[in-house]
Motif scaffolding. Structure first.
Motif, mmCIF file in Angstrom:
data_model
loop_
_atom_site.group_PDB
_atom_site.id
_atom_site.type_symbol
_atom_site.label_atom_id
_atom_site.label_comp_id
_atom_site.label_asym_id
_atom_site.label_seq_id
_atom_site.Cartn_x
_atom_site.Cartn_y
_atom_site.Cartn_z
ATOM 1 N N UNK A 105 59.002 55.527 40.046
ATOM 2 C CA UNK A 105 57.858 54.983 39.324
ATOM 3 C C UNK A 105 58.090 53.526 38.959
ATOM 4 N N UNK A 106 57.108 52.682 39.282
ATOM 5 C CA UNK A 106 57.075 51.299 38.832
ATOM 6 C C UNK A 106 55.770 51.069 38.076
ATOM 7 N N UNK A 107 55.863 50.510 36.879
ATOM 8 C CA UNK A 107 54.701 50.229 36.043
ATOM 9 C C UNK A 107 54.373 48.747 36.161
ATOM 10 N N UNK A 108 53.145 48.452 36.574
ATOM 11 C CA UNK A 108 52.730 47.078 36.892
ATOM 12 C C UNK A 108 52.039 46.450 35.691
ATOM 13 N N UNK A 109 52.803 45.751 34.860
ATOM 14 C CA UNK A 109 52.234 45.103 33.671
ATOM 15 C C UNK A 109 51.647 43.753 34.089
ATOM 16 N N UNK A 110 50.356 43.788 34.372
ATOM 17 C CA UNK A 110 49.682 42.677 35.033
ATOM 18 C C UNK A 110 49.203 41.625 34.048
ATOM 19 N N UNK A 111 49.436 40.350 34.406
ATOM 20 C CA UNK A 111 48.916 39.233 33.632
ATOM 21 C C UNK A 111 47.568 38.776 34.174
ATOM 22 N N UNK A 112 47.204 37.534 33.901
ATOM 23 C CA UNK A 112 45.940 36.965 34.385
ATOM 24 C C UNK A 112 46.108 36.589 35.848
ATOM 25 N N UNK A 113 45.389 37.264 36.724
ATOM 26 C CA UNK A 113 45.533 37.050 38.160
ATOM 27 C C UNK A 113 44.574 35.947 38.591
ATOM 28 N N UNK A 114 45.110 34.930 39.258
ATOM 29 C CA UNK A 114 44.339 33.728 39.577
ATOM 30 C C UNK A 114 43.988 33.636 41.048
ATOM 31 N N UNK A 115 42.703 33.504 41.313
ATOM 32 C CA UNK A 115 42.167 33.122 42.616
ATOM 33 C C UNK A 115 40.676 32.903 42.431
ATOM 34 N N UNK A 116 40.115 31.974 43.184
ATOM 35 C CA UNK A 116 38.698 31.645 43.018
ATOM 36 C C UNK A 116 37.768 32.764 43.472
ATOM 37 N N UNK A 117 38.295 33.742 44.219
ATOM 38 C CA UNK A 117 37.459 34.845 44.705
ATOM 39 C C UNK A 117 36.958 35.752 43.588
ATOM 40 N N UNK A 118 37.602 35.715 42.441
ATOM 41 C CA UNK A 118 37.196 36.637 41.384
ATOM 42 C C UNK A 118 38.013 36.443 40.130
ATOM 43 N N UNK A 119 37.889 37.417 39.226
ATOM 44 C CA UNK A 119 38.642 37.357 37.987
ATOM 45 C C UNK A 119 38.231 36.183 37.119
ATOM 46 N N UNK A 120 39.165 35.748 36.299
ATOM 47 C CA UNK A 120 38.903 34.722 35.302
ATOM 48 C C UNK A 120 38.497 33.391 35.927
ATOM 49 N N UNK A 121 39.157 32.977 37.008
ATOM 50 C CA UNK A 121 38.873 31.667 37.596
ATOM 51 C C UNK A 121 37.455 31.579 38.152
ATOM 52 N N UNK A 122 36.972 32.659 38.716
ATOM 53 C CA UNK A 122 35.606 32.638 39.252
ATOM 54 C C UNK A 122 34.596 32.393 38.137
ATOM 55 N N UNK A 123 34.848 32.978 36.952
ATOM 56 C CA UNK A 123 33.942 32.797 35.819
ATOM 57 C C UNK A 123 34.061 31.403 35.214
ATOM 58 N N UNK A 124 35.266 30.839 35.259
ATOM 59 C CA UNK A 124 35.506 29.556 34.609
ATOM 60 C C UNK A 124 35.126 28.363 35.487
ATOM 61 N N UNK A 125 35.074 28.561 36.781
ATOM 62 C CA UNK A 125 34.929 27.433 37.694
ATOM 63 C C UNK A 125 33.667 26.620 37.433
ATOM 64 N N UNK A 126 32.509 27.272 37.320
ATOM 65 C CA UNK A 126 31.251 26.533 37.184
ATOM 66 C C UNK A 126 31.198 25.707 35.903
ATOM 67 N N UNK A 127 31.449 26.288 34.718
ATOM 68 C CA UNK A 127 31.406 25.437 33.523
ATOM 69 C C UNK A 127 32.405 24.284 33.566
ATOM 70 N N UNK A 128 33.579 24.509 34.108
ATOM 71 C CA UNK A 128 34.553 23.422 34.213
ATOM 72 C C UNK A 128 34.082 22.379 35.222
ATOM 73 N N UNK A 129 33.466 22.839 36.314
ATOM 74 C CA UNK A 129 32.948 21.914 37.320
ATOM 75 C C UNK A 129 31.844 21.043 36.744
#
Length: 299
Positions: free
Chosen positions: A158-182
């Protein structure tokens, strides 16, 4: 390897499944829309509508559990909290039930979790040895991990995947942040001192494969890059990558009444390092935020 993936059509799961197929693994994806699975990945990838398809005679070498409803998108009503539990703890329990009945058990189970298990820890460095917190998000992660622990009694690594903020423009946080920052509307959150522990999606996928392929790896692993930054630095570096400035600030007093308990996800932070992953020998392709943003496709 023959591998079952839950959450395989999500932002992270798609990249992982494509990488598994690329390297020659035989993949089955659990999906509420199984007909979409071959359309996304090709006819070689099977789609299952439910885990009832896993009969005792079905043999998987590995199970990768990435299922889970988005945690911040909707208010945490009691009904929503139960949905979050069901999509994490419930699915994990179903997987354990299927493993228990399987004539041949999987060799390894990689099960999702999140760095939210540590709660708001300020600037203190956090490793896998740090204690769990008691807020709702932390308890959710703790119960999620506990639901996976019986795999060890079945002889499944068993490996437990303690995931942080995953970055890529395809989705997740960066996709939401891109337009206002742009548009030049990017802003830090509150005083910006809360740490953000992130990982490029490429490194996340490669870390999962590393854990999959290294039988000596077991237990909890922080899936974060080795150089977390605070929100102020993250904001400035993201704006810079888009050739913009970020001069604004979103007050905590403005958002906290709107977000309620969820405000901890934005205004709390964890300075999390991948101690166990690095000790096992994993090497990051994008160890710094500047490297990650340059490659993540945000500009």
């Amino acid at each position: 390897m023959r591998i079952l993936v839950t959450g395989g059509t999500g932002f992270i799961g798609k990249a992982l499944v494509r990488r598994l197929v690329q390297r020659g693994d035989q993949v089955t994806v659990l999906s509420r829309n199984p007909a979409s699975v071959p359309a996304i990945f090709g006819a070689a990838v099977d789609g299952w509508p439910s885990l009832s398809a896993w009969t005792p005679e079905t043999a998987f070498d590995a199970v990768i559990n990435l299922a889970g409803e988005p945690i911040i998108d909707r208010p945490w009503t009691e009904a929503r909290k139960q949905a979050l539990r069901d999509s994490r703890i419930g699915i994990t329990g179903q997987l354990l039930a299927a493993m228990t009945k399987a004539t041949r058990k999987p060799t390894v189970f990689l099960s999702g979790s999140a760095i939210g298990i540590y709660g708001d820890t300020g600037s203190a460095e956090i490793t896998e040895q740090s204690p769990a917190a008691e807020d709702f998000g932390a308890r959710l992660c703790t119960e999620w991990e506990q639901a996976a622990l019986p795999a060890e009694a079945l002889g499944v690594r068993l490996c437990l995947l303690r995931t942080g903020l995953v970055l890529h423009a395809d989705g997740g946080m960066l996709k939401k942040m891109r337009l206002p920052f742009k548009l030049g509307l990017g802003s830090r959150l509150g005083d910006g001192r809360q740490y953000m522990s992130w990982i490029h999606r490429h490194d996340y996928v490669e870390a999962v494969l590393f854990l999959l392929d290294h039988p000596e790896c077991r237990g909890a692993f922080n899936l974060t890059a080795p150089a977390p930054v605070d929100n102020r630095a993250f904001t400035q570096m993201l704006a810079h990558s888009l050739h913009r400035k970020a001069l604004l600030m979103t007050p905590e007093l403005l958002l906290k009444p709107l977000l309620g308990e969820r405000s901890l996800l934005l205004f709390g932070g964890q300075n999390v390092v991948p101690a166990a992953l690095q000790a096992a020998g994993f090497r990051f392709r994008f160890p710094t935020l500047a490297d990650a943003l340059e490659n993540a496709g945000v500009n």
